[in-house]
Design an enzyme around this catalytic site. Structure first.
Site, short mmCIF file in Angstrom:
data_model
loop_
_atom_site.label_atom_id
_atom_site.label_comp_id
_atom_site.label_asym_id
_atom_site.label_seq_id
_atom_site.Cartn_x
_atom_site.Cartn_y
_atom_site.Cartn_z
N GLY A 146 -4.58 5.78 -52.10
CA GLY A 146 -6.00 5.74 -52.41
C GLY A 146 -6.31 4.53 -53.29
CD GLU A 204 -11.32 0.91 -27.43
OE1 GLU A 204 -11.98 0.71 -28.47
OE2 GLU A 204 -10.07 1.05 -27.44
CE LYS A 256 -7.86 -0.87 -28.48
NZ LYS A 256 -7.96 0.17 -29.33
CD GLU A 285 -7.60 -2.52 -32.52
OE1 GLU A 285 -7.57 -2.03 -31.38
OE2 GLU A 285 -7.48 -1.85 -33.54
CG HIS A 329 -32.47 -10.61 -23.82
ND1 HIS A 329 -33.79 -10.86 -23.57
CD2 HIS A 329 -32.13 -9.56 -23.03
CE1 HIS A 329 -34.25 -9.99 -22.69
NE2 HIS A 329 -33.25 -9.19 -22.34
O1 M6R Z 1 -7.96 7.76 -36.85
P1 M6R Z 1 -9.32 7.37 -36.38
O2 M6R Z 1 -9.46 7.56 -34.89
O3 M6R Z 1 -10.43 8.05 -37.12
O4 M6R Z 1 -9.41 5.83 -36.67
C1 M6R Z 1 -10.59 5.11 -36.51
C2 M6R Z 1 -10.32 3.63 -36.42
O5 M6R Z 1 -9.77 3.16 -37.62
C3 M6R Z 1 -9.38 3.29 -35.26
O6 M6R Z 1 -9.90 3.70 -34.05
C4 M6R Z 1 -9.11 1.77 -35.20
O7 M6R Z 1 -10.27 1.10 -34.81
C5 M6R Z 1 -7.94 1.46 -34.28
N1 M6R Z 1 -7.23 0.33 -34.78
C6 M6R Z 1 -8.35 1.20 -32.88
O8 M6R Z 1 -7.38 0.69 -32.05
#
Ligand code: M6R
Length: 593
Positions: free
Chosen positions: A98, A466, A470, A473, A489
């Site tokens: 945390g 999405e 992907k 990332e 636009h």
């Molecule tokens: O564990 P969660 O599904 O709540 O996580 C949400 C996002 O942090 C998660 O989807 C993140 O965007 C991933 N890296 C996606 O590939």
């Protein structure tokens, strides 16, 4: 993000803690450490990958200890900043998950008292504060309670005490669970990490303080000032092994798992969905929330609810819930989507909706997590552990569950199940060797490009977002997804000769087909490299330079359409030599705000 793993019991625990930390690796970390008690506290800390070296092999053996994976927040990635942080007074060492939000304030008051700091972390502030309480002759228990109450933010701590031969831990916000095995007690950030040892868990609540000595546990809630009974929950699933099988990376394994995982997420019986569908029918608006990939599946689920079952459904990014909260009514329903079940942004949104009196439903992949426990209706994607930081199989599982929920609301449960089974068969075709070769060719085309765009419309607009996330990332390429209507636009200004534009093409009888084709024609006229994703029997096939075939199943093929993007992301990133399962700067479980 950070992970905690500890053990107290009959077994020598050095290897148990090491293995536990390995199983927490997926959460993301940059340094780690282990503390073992044997006469005194023996510690090992390192940066980088969790692996054995001579020093760790030499670490004194013992049967009580704690370990930690750190994801740096305060202070750089150094051995000194890695946890555990050992005390100078009182014989204890401490780990934390945390962020201490009032860190500056607490640290400056300690500096004024001439307290000396070794590290740059907020964690060390907790150690020094506990030391000061001990110097006032408080018991360790009392000192921990006093200090914990001073911390602002979602913090969970675990502390190993040499004097008491105990582990103390307090949870607030960041997850903490106990595993009850015949040989001893495990304490960890998730149930997956001790899953080979036991599927019996104690799910701690916020402000629960647990004391573990030998195999004995006591739980005291520091807010209510009361001891609590130890309630053991038998978890449905136990994973003995987490491995890649014959795959080189978890990501590819998890992409291929989608041949089955859609069915695992939708194995629910009609009667199991009815309590939620009844509440939706009687309730007001349905809000569907999530963040990142789960935010896009929330969008897709809301799309299904609106467009198939005519439900008033609104997707909201978890971290933007405050935009909507003033209009939320008691009879509204919240559906929270999360792989980890521990995303801080989503938990905060749930808490706000709960305060408004709304019923909460959740769809989570990990068992025994905070989001499920906050819910009136608990559902699971049942996809098995998803280890790669980039979510793949859980995204399609979430969308498929949302589709089945929608079809149940539309009194078409059986038809929904049938379509999902057709969809699953069509997904298997994507993995045929010739089709994978074709996808690899497209991935190679992107290798030397700086930018690429993904277009979708209607049922595929969230899939475009999405798909772009992907690829971003793992490949670190700038890929932007957007609704095709946006093109004229503004975005079309970015298209030049050779710019890759990947377009998701629905079936020809879809209301969106003509708009998608006209968008492709506009980018083609400006020299774009055009890639189509959809049924390759399309009458407009010739306007595309490349085409990735995905059979279109009415109303639900959007779910399969994301898979080519997952594969492009994978093959492209392998070609670029990137870290596939642990992309830079990202954590699997985002437990801080
Ligand atoms: O564990 P969660 O599904 O709540 O996580 C949400 C996002 O942090 C998660 O989807 C993140 O965007 C991933 N890296 C996606 O590939």
């Amino acid at each position: 993000m950070c992970g905690i793993f500890g053990y107290s019991g009959e077994k020598e625990c050095n290897d148990l803690i090491f293995e536990g930390l390995k199983r927490l690796e997926y959460r993301g970390y940059d340094s780690w450490g282990i503390a073992i008690l044997n006469g005194k506290i023996h510690q090992y800390k390192n940066i980088g990958e969790i692996k054995y070296d001579k020093m760790l092999q030499k670490l004194q053996k013992g049967n009580i200890g704690i370990g930690h994976t750190r994801w740096a927040t305060h202070g750089g990635v150094t051995k000194i900043n890695a946890h555990p942080h050992i005390s100078e007074v009182g014989g204890f060492t401490l780990v934390q998950n945390g962020i201490v939000e009032n860190f500056n304030e607490l640290k400056s008051s300690l500096l004024k008292k001439d307290v000396h700091f070794v590290s740059e972390t907020d964690t060390e502030v907790i150690v020094r504060l506990i030391e000061l309480e001990l110097l006032k002759n408080k018991s360790l228990r009392q000192a921990i309670i006093t200090v914990f109450k001073k911390l602002k933010g979602r913090n969970t701590i675990a502390l190993l005490s040499n004097n008491d031969k105990k582990i103390y831990a307090v949870r607030n916000g960041s997850p903490l669970v106990l595993g009850i095995a015949t040989d001893g007690i495990y304490i960890a950030s998730d149930t997956l990490s001790f899953s080979p040892a036991t599927n019996e868990a104690v799910l701690l609540d916020d402000f629960d303080m647990v004391e573990i000595g030998g195999k004995n546990i006591s739980i005291f809630n520091i807010e209510s000032n009361q001891f609590k009974p130890v309630k053991i929950k038998k978890l449905k699933h136990q994973f003995n092994k987490i491995d890649k099988g014959n795959f080189k990376h978890f990501m590819l394994k998890e992409i291929v798992d989608q041949k089955e995982t859609i069915l695992f997420a939708t194995k629910y019986l009609r009667k199991e969905l009815l309590p939620l569908t009844d509440s939706i029918k009687k309730g007001g608006r349905v809000y569907v929330i999530g963040a990142g990939t789960a935010g896009f599946s929330a969008g897709q689920i809301a799309y299904f609810l609106r467009n198939i079952a005519n439900i008033d459904a609104q997707e909201v990014k978890s971290y933007e819930f405050e935009q909507y909260i003033s209009i939320v009514k008691k009879k509204d329903i919240l559906i929270a989507i999360s792989q980890s079940g521990e995303t801080a942004d989503t938990i905060e949104a749930i808490e706000a909706f709960k305060k408004k009196g709304c019923k909460i439903a959740s769809l989570v992949n990990m068992y025994g997590t905070t989001i499920s426990r906050l819910s009136d209706f608990e559902f699971y994607t049942n996809s098995g552990p998803e280890i790669c930081v980039a979510s793949t199989k859980v995204f399609t599982a979430q969308c498929a569950w949302g589709y089945l929920l929608t079809m149940t609301l539309d009194n078409r449960f059986e038809e929904g199940k049938k379509n999902l089974s057709i969809l699953t068969k069509s997904i298997s075709q994507i993995f045929l060797k010739s089709r994978l070769e074709n996808i690899k060719r497209v991935a190679n085309k992107l290798k030397n490009k700086e930018h690429a765009f993904i277009l979708g419309k209607g049922e595929n607009s969230y899939i475009a977002l999405e798909g772009a996330l992907k690829i971003k990332e793992i490949s670190y390429k700038h890929v932007e997804g957007f609704a095709a209507g946006e093109l004229k636009h503004g975005v079309i200004a970015l298209i030049e000769k050779g710019t890759p534009v990947l377009s998701i093409i629905p079936s020809e009888n879809s209301r969106d087909f003509n708009d998608m084709i006209s968008a492709v024609e506009q980018v083609k006229a400006r020299g774009a490299l055009t890639v189509g994703i959809g049924n390759d029997k399309s009458s407009k096939r010739e306007i595309f330079d490349f085409y990735i075939n995905v059979s279109q199943v009415e109303n639900v093929s959007s779910i399969a359409n994301v898979i080519p993007f997952q594969l492009i992301s994978y093959y492209l990133s392998v070609a670029l030599g990137n870290n596939i399962d642990k992309p830079r700067n990202l954590a699997k479980s985002v437990t801080v705000k």
